[in-house]
Scaffold this motif. Structure first.
Motif, PDB file in Angstrom:
ATOM      1  N   VAL A 131      89.291  73.263 173.490  1.00  0.00           N
ATOM      2  CA  VAL A 131      90.426  72.934 174.353  1.00  0.00           C
ATOM      3  C   VAL A 131      91.548  72.360 173.493  1.00  0.00           C
ATOM      4  CG1 VAL A 131      89.402  70.664 174.878  1.00  0.00           C
ATOM      5  CG2 VAL A 131      91.132  71.585 176.410  1.00  0.00           C
ATOM      6  N   LEU A 132      92.785  72.722 173.809  1.00  0.00           N
ATOM      7  CA  LEU A 132      93.906  72.143 173.067  1.00  0.00           C
ATOM      8  C   LEU A 132      93.878  70.626 173.223  1.00  0.00           C
ATOM      9  CD1 LEU A 132      96.958  74.445 173.989  1.00  0.00           C
ATOM     10  CD2 LEU A 132      95.599  74.443 171.901  1.00  0.00           C
ATOM     11  N   PRO A 164      96.188  68.204 179.123  1.00  0.00           N
ATOM     12  CA  PRO A 164      95.760  67.086 179.969  1.00  0.00           C
ATOM     13  C   PRO A 164      94.474  67.403 180.740  1.00  0.00           C
ATOM     14  CG  PRO A 164      97.762  68.116 180.849  1.00  0.00           C
ATOM     15  CD  PRO A 164      97.505  68.740 179.508  1.00  0.00           C
ATOM     16  N   ASN A 165      94.162  68.697 180.886  1.00  0.00           N
ATOM     17  CA  ASN A 165      92.954  69.082 181.625  1.00  0.00           C
ATOM     18  C   ASN A 165      91.674  68.903 180.824  1.00  0.00           C
ATOM     19  OD1 ASN A 165      94.355  69.896 183.984  1.00  0.00           O
ATOM     20  ND2 ASN A 165      95.076  71.654 182.814  1.00  0.00           N
ATOM     21  N   ARG A 166      91.818  68.468 179.600  1.00  0.00           N
ATOM     22  CA  ARG A 166      90.639  68.099 178.796  1.00  0.00           C
ATOM     23  C   ARG A 166      89.783  67.077 179.543  1.00  0.00           C
ATOM     24  NH1 ARG A 166      90.924  65.841 172.668  1.00  0.00           N
ATOM     25  NH2 ARG A 166      88.886  64.857 172.717  1.00  0.00           N
ATOM     26  N   ARG A 167      90.405  66.250 180.373  1.00  0.00           N
ATOM     27  CA  ARG A 167      89.681  65.222 181.148  1.00  0.00           C
ATOM     28  C   ARG A 167      88.669  65.871 182.097  1.00  0.00           C
ATOM     29  NH1 ARG A 167      88.607  60.855 180.431  1.00  0.00           N
ATOM     30  NH2 ARG A 167      88.914  60.062 182.539  1.00  0.00           N
ATOM     31  N   PHE A 168      88.974  67.083 182.545  1.00  0.00           N
ATOM     32  CA  PHE A 168      88.042  67.816 183.421  1.00  0.00           C
ATOM     33  C   PHE A 168      86.690  67.961 182.735  1.00  0.00           C
ATOM     34  CE2 PHE A 168      86.330  72.183 184.055  1.00  0.00           C
ATOM     35  CZ  PHE A 168      85.863  72.057 185.357  1.00  0.00           C
ATOM     36  N   TYR A 169      86.719  68.393 181.462  1.00  0.00           N
ATOM     37  CA  TYR A 169      85.465  68.602 180.730  1.00  0.00           C
ATOM     38  C   TYR A 169      84.717  67.281 180.531  1.00  0.00           C
ATOM     39  CZ  TYR A 169      87.457  73.173 179.588  1.00  0.00           C
ATOM     40  OH  TYR A 169      88.000  74.426 179.655  1.00  0.00           O
ATOM     41  N   ARG A 209     101.071  79.959 181.521  1.00  0.00           N
ATOM     42  CA  ARG A 209     102.509  79.643 181.642  1.00  0.00           C
ATOM     43  C   ARG A 209     102.714  78.366 182.450  1.00  0.00           C
ATOM     44  NH1 ARG A 209     104.173  85.985 182.437  1.00  0.00           N
ATOM     45  NH2 ARG A 209     104.276  86.451 180.207  1.00  0.00           N
ATOM     46  N   SER A 210     101.953  78.178 183.521  1.00  0.00           N
ATOM     47  CA  SER A 210     102.172  76.969 184.340  1.00  0.00           C
ATOM     48  C   SER A 210     101.608  75.721 183.664  1.00  0.00           C
ATOM     49  CB  SER A 210     101.562  77.146 185.744  1.00  0.00           C
ATOM     50  OG  SER A 210     100.167  77.310 185.675  1.00  0.00           O
ATOM     51  N   THR A 211     100.588  75.875 182.813  1.00  0.00           N
ATOM     52  CA  THR A 211      99.949  74.705 182.194  1.00  0.00           C
ATOM     53  C   THR A 211     100.611  74.309 180.884  1.00  0.00           C
ATOM     54  OG1 THR A 211      97.820  75.431 183.112  1.00  0.00           O
ATOM     55  CG2 THR A 211      97.740  73.781 181.353  1.00  0.00           C
ATOM     56  N   PHE A 212     100.977  75.311 180.077  1.00  0.00           N
ATOM     57  CA  PHE A 212     101.369  75.005 178.696  1.00  0.00           C
ATOM     58  C   PHE A 212     102.872  75.077 178.436  1.00  0.00           C
ATOM     59  CE2 PHE A 212      96.919  76.704 178.154  1.00  0.00           C
ATOM     60  CZ  PHE A 212      96.342  75.450 178.002  1.00  0.00           C
ATOM     61  N   ARG A 213     103.683  75.328 179.495  1.00  0.00           N
ATOM     62  CA  ARG A 213     105.144  75.327 179.334  1.00  0.00           C
ATOM     63  C   ARG A 213     105.546  73.928 178.858  1.00  0.00           C
ATOM     64  NH1 ARG A 213     108.034  79.845 179.108  1.00  0.00           N
ATOM     65  NH2 ARG A 213     107.147  80.682 181.014  1.00  0.00           N
ATOM     66  N   GLY A 214     106.249  73.852 177.740  1.00  0.00           N
ATOM     67  CA  GLY A 214     106.623  72.540 177.183  1.00  0.00           C
ATOM     68  C   GLY A 214     105.681  72.107 176.070  1.00  0.00           C
ATOM     69  N   LEU A 215     104.429  72.594 176.110  1.00  0.00           N
ATOM     70  CA  LEU A 215     103.470  72.267 175.042  1.00  0.00           C
ATOM     71  C   LEU A 215     103.452  73.365 173.987  1.00  0.00           C
ATOM     72  CD1 LEU A 215     100.306  70.956 176.968  1.00  0.00           C
ATOM     73  CD2 LEU A 215     101.852  69.639 175.531  1.00  0.00           C
ATOM     74  N   LEU A 216     103.598  74.627 174.445  1.00  0.00           N
ATOM     75  CA  LEU A 216     103.673  75.770 173.539  1.00  0.00           C
ATOM     76  C   LEU A 216     105.049  76.411 173.692  1.00  0.00           C
ATOM     77  CD1 LEU A 216     100.140  77.313 174.262  1.00  0.00           C
ATOM     78  CD2 LEU A 216     100.787  75.779 172.388  1.00  0.00           C
TER      79      LEU A 216
END
Ligand SMILES: CC(C)(COP(=O)(O)OP(=O)(O)OC[C@H]1O[C@@H](n2cnc3c(N)ncnc32)[C@H](O)[C@@H]1OP(=O)(O)O)[C@@H](O)C(=O)NCCC(=O)NCCS
Length: 196
Positions: free
Chosen positions: A133-134, A138-143, A29-36
């Motif tokens: 990863v979706l 934006p956290n894709r950069r972590f990987y 909910r905190s990460t994907f609000r606005g994306l999903l």
């Protein structure tokens, strides 16, 4: 949060399933609000995720690690993985999920969980690892920061929407451990909160 308070990683067990489900749903909910869609996110349930993870945890060669706030003993993040579930990608292991509560992100805990899991996968015979990863996460950069290399994309259905996921891989997990994971899986992993 107080300066100097610490978070450590440890193997997770059935006793952690409730907390794992809460971390997962709250972090989606905190990460994907606005994306999903709000409907999809608000419809997620702790109970459904607890049951789903109970089944996954019981599966063969599956590994779970929890990140725990030592001050409260609360599980504030987790990672899990095991055999690659996608036969069209020739990598033996898979990182199924990694989630850390928003207020604990970007302080080294994700990397610590990733390394604990990668080490366990190597110890149990996996030589490589994949993660989905979706593409809009934006956290894709972590990987990418810890050596993940993009190898493909696929559409998936999430509720009523179809979204695109990217696959990233670590084709030589042993060398990832040597280059990215220079601390032990049970070591305390913490950095003082830069905001405190
Ligand atoms: C993605 C996630 C697991 C990363 O864990 P974390 O504890 O926040 O990340 P870390 O502090 O361990 O970061 C490790 C490195 O990645 C970098 N990094 C982490 N997130 C990043 C981001 N969003 N963008 C760019 N770099 C990032 C850090 O700067 C750090 O780099 P360094 O080694 O040079 O210092 C965590 O932020 C999270 O749970 N996010 C929400 C849920 C999510 O997106 N999960 C992944 C679903 S596939």
């Amino acid at each position: 949060m107080c300066q100097g308070h610490s978070v450590y990683t440890r193997q997770a067990s059935e006793k952690d399933l409730e907390a794992i489900a809460r971390v997962l749903v709250d972090t989606w909910r905190s990460t994907f609000r606005g994306l999903l869609s709000d409907d999809f996110l608000d419809g997620m349930s702790y109970e459904h995720q607890r049951e789903r993870h109970a089944r996954t945890m019981a599966g063969p060669r599956t590994a779970y690690f929890a990140a725990v706030d030592s001050r409260t003993d609360e599980v504030i993040g987790f990672a899990n993985g095991g055999p690659n579930r996608h036969s069209d990608y020739p990598y033996s292991g898979e990182l199924y999920a990694i989630y850390i509560r928003e207020e604990y992100q970007r302080r080294g805990i994700g990397k610590s969980l990733f390394c604990a899991l990668a080490r366990r996968l190597v110890e149990t015979g996996f030589s490589s690892m994949l993660v989905w990863v979706l593409v809009d996460n934006p956290n894709r950069r972590f990987y990418e920061r810890i050596g993940g290399v993009p190898v493909g994309e696929r559409p998936i259905k999430l509720g009523p929407a179809t979204v695109t996921e990217a696959a990233l891989v670590w084709s030589d997990l042993m060398s990832t451990l040597g280059s990215c994971c220079t601390f032990g899986s049970s070591d305390v992993a913490w950095k003082a909160d830069p905001r405190s």
